[in-house]
Design a protein around this motif. Structure first.
Motif, PDB file in Angstrom:
ATOM      1  N   GLN A  24      13.364  -3.120  -1.649  1.00 49.38           N
ATOM      2  CA  GLN A  24      12.800  -4.316  -1.025  1.00 49.38           C
ATOM      3  C   GLN A  24      11.414  -4.007  -0.450  1.00 49.38           C
ATOM      4  O   GLN A  24      11.108  -4.355   0.687  1.00 49.38           O
ATOM      5  N   ASN A  50      14.337  -6.308  -5.655  1.00 52.66           N
ATOM      6  CA  ASN A  50      13.225  -7.157  -6.077  1.00 52.66           C
ATOM      7  C   ASN A  50      11.890  -6.665  -5.521  1.00 52.66           C
ATOM      8  O   ASN A  50      11.067  -7.427  -5.026  1.00 52.66           O
ATOM      9  N   GLY A  75      12.301  -5.738 -10.128  1.00 57.73           N
ATOM     10  CA  GLY A  75      11.357  -6.708  -9.581  1.00 57.73           C
ATOM     11  C   GLY A  75      10.165  -6.891 -10.506  1.00 57.73           C
ATOM     12  O   GLY A  75      10.277  -6.773 -11.721  1.00 57.73           O
ATOM     13  N   ARG A  76       8.997  -7.140  -9.922  1.00 59.97           N
ATOM     14  CA  ARG A  76       7.775  -7.378 -10.696  1.00 59.97           C
ATOM     15  C   ARG A  76       6.909  -6.114 -10.697  1.00 59.97           C
ATOM     16  O   ARG A  76       6.668  -5.506  -9.664  1.00 59.97           O
TER      17      ARG A  76
END
Length: 211
Positions: A24, A50, A75-76
């Protein structure tokens, strides 16, 4: 900054992220080298919860993992003007292992493929992959047949093996690179505007997989 020879060989989360483990979190790497690291998941970088990752003008090379030797993410991730080379996986995703919901964006990335015999450089399971203005050599991709289909998007001028050197020069010029000098069969290019960055490209009639 160089992070090398990291080893995550414990149990649970202690076997994830040979160099970097993110939970996170937001992480940005600029002019960083991650090499020779190993783990079960994410030899160089593992992200959970994420997390968001940005990688610019950096190198991920020679890392080893069972799942995702360079990257294992949910995530990205944005990788720009960087090199991914010679990473080895015992199972899936030598360059990147994308878990469900992940998003990967490559822009002006040089990917020299896997150092292992596994069949995929980018492995995606219900994820999104965007590749733009990048060069791949001996790199194959795969998706999880047992999961919902991933989305693969290619744009700009992507090059694969078997392309002509002139095509690579044309792509580099679009990013402001000019020829500096030539050493043997390789040409050195450099950006004209600061911060200056150099690239070395082969001057062969055709780019092929090395032997």
């Amino acid at each position: 900054l160089t992070l090398s020879q990291g080893c995550a060989d414990g149990t649970g989360n202690a076997r994830l992220g040979g160099a970097i483990y993110l939970d996170q979190s937001r992480f940005f790497a600029w002019k960083v080298t991650l090499s020779g690291n190993r783990a079960y998941g994410g030899g160089a970088i593992y992200s959970d919860g994420n997390a968001g990752i940005g990688i610019l003008d950096s190198t991920l090379a020679g890392n080893t993992a069972t799942l995702g030797a360079a990257l294992n993410v949910d995530g990205r991730v944005e990788v720009i003007a960087s090199t991914i080379s010679g990473n080895s996986t015992f199972s899936l995703g030598a360059g990147a292992y994308l878990r469900p919901g992940a998003s990967l964006y490559f822009d002006f990335v040089s990917d020299d493929g896997s150092a292992s015999a596994q069949p995929n450089e980018i492995y995606a399971s219900n994820a999104t992959v965007r590749i733009k203005n990048s060069f791949f050599r001996n790199a194959r991709c795969a998706a999880d047949a047992g999961a919902p289909a991933s989305t693969w998007i290619a744009s700009g001028n992507n090059l694969d093996t078997g392309v002509h050197c002139a095509s690579l020069f044309a792509l580099c010029r679009e990013f402001g690179y000019v020829r500096v000098h030539q050493v043997g069969s390789h040409i050195v290019l450099q950006t004209e505007t600061p911060p200056q960055h150099r690239l070395t490209v082969p001057a062969h009639a055709e780019l092929r997989i090395g032997r």
